[in-house]
Scaffold this active site. Structure first.
Site, PDB file in Angstrom:
ATOM      1  CB  VAL A  60      28.272  45.130  50.163  1.00 13.86           C
ATOM      2  CG1 VAL A  60      28.601  43.814  51.017  1.00 13.86           C
ATOM      3  CG2 VAL A  60      27.009  44.820  49.576  1.00 13.86           C
ATOM      4  CB  CYS A  61      29.660  46.162  55.686  1.00 13.29           C
ATOM      5  SG  CYS A  61      31.202  45.868  56.968  1.00 13.29           S
ATOM      6  CG  LEU A  62      31.937  40.805  51.586  1.00 16.84           C
ATOM      7  CD1 LEU A  62      31.281  39.810  52.681  1.00 16.84           C
ATOM      8  CD2 LEU A  62      31.207  40.557  50.318  1.00 16.84           C
TER       9      LEU A  62
END
Length: 183
Positions: free
Chosen positions: A84-86
């Site tokens: 996840v790119c968060l």
């Protein structure tokens, strides 16, 4: 809460006391799976994902590592690895946040408000910017294909050691290993 291990235990217990299904990996409290449902009133509604969480030794001072195990179509989630790119988790994490925040706020916000300008899945980002209806349709297709409740269960290769062998498997394995008795 002076020690990270006490905080880790407290946050994990708090998460387990919510409606989320939590499954531990190994005996420690640093790796586990959480069953996560897509947010209501979104293209992800009805989808159920198995999310892998790894807590670093320095948790809560360092953010957890979050990844989807079953496939999800989203610009900010790598389709192959599920990572996840968060920003909130990866860059702006604070010890004020806990695991419940991740599943009740951060991940739902990620799914509701994708950021196609910072993609891990370029195809999803391009489709979202070019044709939002086609993007929403693809999300729903992925939910139907990869995110049914049974898809969030244990991965097929993770068989329990107490599962019984069928009679055929049991009989053949004993005979082949033992060989013939000496006369």
């Amino acid at each position: 809460m002076s020690s990270p291990s006490k905080r880790r235990e407290m946050d994990l217990m708090k998460l387990m006391m919510t409606d989320y299904k939590v499954e531990m990996i190994n005996d420690g409290m640093q790796e586990f799976f959480v069953e996560f449902n897509g947010p209501k009133d979104s293209s992800y509604q009805g989808g159920v994902w198995r999310v892998r969480v790894e807590l670093p030794d320095a948790y809560p001072y360092k953010s957890p590592s979050i990844g989807f195990v079953n496939k999800i179509y989203h610009p900010n989630v790598d389709e192959m690895s599920g990572s996840v790119c968060l920003d909130v988790i990866n860059q702006t994490w604070s010890p004020m946040f806990d695991l419940v925040n991740v599943f009740e706020v951060f991940l739902p916000q990620l799914l509701l408000y994708p950021n196609p300008s910072d993609p891990l899945n370029g195809e999803a980002a391009a489709l979202m910017m070019r044709d939002r209806n086609a993007y929403d349709q693809r999300v729903k297709e992925y939910c139907e294909k990869y995110a049914k409740p049974e898809d969030a269960g244990a991965a097929p290769e993770e068989k329990s050691s107490d599962e019984e062998l069928s009679e055929d498997e049991y009989a053949s394995s004993d005979e082949e290993v033992a060989g013939k008795a000496d006369p």
